[in-house]
Design a protein around this motif. Structure first.
Motif, PDB file in Angstrom:
ATOM      1  N   ILE A  46      -6.904  41.078   8.974  1.00  0.00           N
ATOM      2  CA  ILE A  46      -7.324  40.983   7.572  1.00  0.00           C
ATOM      3  C   ILE A  46      -6.292  41.650   6.669  1.00  0.00           C
ATOM      4  O   ILE A  46      -5.895  41.092   5.634  1.00  0.00           O
ATOM      5  CB  ILE A  46      -8.728  41.608   7.375  1.00  0.00           C
ATOM      6  CG1 ILE A  46      -9.786  40.730   8.045  1.00  0.00           C
ATOM      7  CG2 ILE A  46      -9.028  41.814   5.892  1.00  0.00           C
ATOM      8  CD1 ILE A  46     -11.162  41.379   8.140  1.00  0.00           C
ATOM      9  N   THR A  47      -5.809  42.824   7.072  1.00  0.00           N
ATOM     10  CA  THR A  47      -4.802  43.532   6.277  1.00  0.00           C
ATOM     11  C   THR A  47      -3.497  42.756   6.240  1.00  0.00           C
ATOM     12  O   THR A  47      -2.875  42.626   5.179  1.00  0.00           O
ATOM     13  CB  THR A  47      -4.577  44.945   6.847  1.00  0.00           C
ATOM     14  OG1 THR A  47      -5.824  45.641   6.870  1.00  0.00           O
ATOM     15  CG2 THR A  47      -3.581  45.723   6.016  1.00  0.00           C
ATOM     16  N   GLN A  48      -3.070  42.229   7.363  1.00  0.00           N
ATOM     17  CA  GLN A  48      -1.843  41.430   7.387  1.00  0.00           C
ATOM     18  C   GLN A  48      -1.953  40.235   6.438  1.00  0.00           C
ATOM     19  O   GLN A  48      -1.013  39.927   5.709  1.00  0.00           O
ATOM     20  CB  GLN A  48      -1.536  40.952   8.819  1.00  0.00           C
ATOM     21  CG  GLN A  48      -0.862  41.977   9.687  1.00  0.00           C
ATOM     22  CD  GLN A  48       0.532  42.307   9.219  1.00  0.00           C
ATOM     23  OE1 GLN A  48       1.302  41.455   8.806  1.00  0.00           O
ATOM     24  NE2 GLN A  48       0.874  43.584   9.297  1.00  0.00           N
ATOM     25  N   ALA A  49      -3.097  39.575   6.447  1.00  0.00           N
ATOM     26  CA  ALA A  49      -3.288  38.385   5.613  1.00  0.00           C
ATOM     27  C   ALA A  49      -3.374  38.723   4.119  1.00  0.00           C
ATOM     28  O   ALA A  49      -3.141  37.847   3.282  1.00  0.00           O
ATOM     29  CB  ALA A  49      -4.540  37.627   6.053  1.00  0.00           C
ATOM     30  N   MET A  50      -3.681  39.962   3.799  1.00  0.00           N
ATOM     31  CA  MET A  50      -3.774  40.359   2.388  1.00  0.00           C
ATOM     32  C   MET A  50      -2.416  40.322   1.697  1.00  0.00           C
ATOM     33  O   MET A  50      -2.335  39.992   0.515  1.00  0.00           O
ATOM     34  CB  MET A  50      -4.321  41.789   2.267  1.00  0.00           C
ATOM     35  CG  MET A  50      -5.801  41.908   2.496  1.00  0.00           C
ATOM     36  SD  MET A  50      -6.329  43.647   2.467  1.00  0.00           S
ATOM     37  CE  MET A  50      -5.963  44.088   0.767  1.00  0.00           C
TER      38      MET A  50
END
Length: 183
Positions: free
Chosen positions: A162-166
């Motif tokens: 989720i953090t990477q995709a942000m």
């Protein structure tokens, strides 16, 4: 778009050592699939190998069985192996120079561990101006507990994706990536 596949720390320590990868199931098979697809599409494949900086380390000691890259992966074609001593694959290595030499503008991340070396390398790559693809099912981790708390491998993996995709990466499955490179 000129890609390179970075296969990070797929070493015996994560299979037979003190830190067995538990999530997601089948991540190693998907790593092998990504490597095969890259080789079939002329995408350079670079293996990254972690070495503990401490000489007396119980894990990833240079020359130990745990330090060795998984033998099934070693059978695969690759451009080279880059050794590192910190979580980021660009720190004190020739990785950036090699990628620039080959005209790479996009790095695809697979390997171990999702929240440590894969995440750090992806963030470094963005800071250096590369586009990053992060293979959600060809990266993996394990349950983690320390003085701050406890988190399951599944929760930790999901939080990093989720953090990477942000901000940092295009997070995709191995099958989506294979399709995107035209295999």
């Amino acid at each position: 778009m000129k890609r390179a596949l970075l296969v990070i720390d797929v070493q015996n320590e994560y299979f037979t050592g003190k830190m067995p990868i538990t999530y997601p199931l089948g991540s190693f098979e998907r790593i092998l699939k990504a490597v095969d697809a890259a080789n079939n599409s002329n995408v350079p494949v670079i293996f990254i190998r972690h070495e503990a900086p401490q000489k007396d380390s119980a894990a990833f000691a240079r020359g130990s069985s745990g330090w060795e890259i998984h033998e099934e992966l070693l059978k695969k074609e690759r451009l080279c192996i880059i050794d590192k001593k910190l979580p980021g694959s660009f720190t004190d290595t020739e990785l950036e120079n090699l990628l620039r030499q080959f005209g790479v503008d996009t790095v695809t991340i697979c390997g171990y561990m999702t929240q440590m070396c894969c995440d750090t390398t992806a963030r470094q790559a963005v800071h250096l101006g590369f586009t990053v693809e992060f293979l959600s099912d060809a990266t993996g981790t394990l349950d983690v507990a320390n003085s701050v708390g406890r988190i399951s491998a599944q929760e930790l993996h999901k939080a990093i994706l989720i953090t990477q995709a942000m901000r940092f990466s295009k997070v995709i499955t191995t099958d989506e990536w294979v399709q995107s490179i035209g295999v």
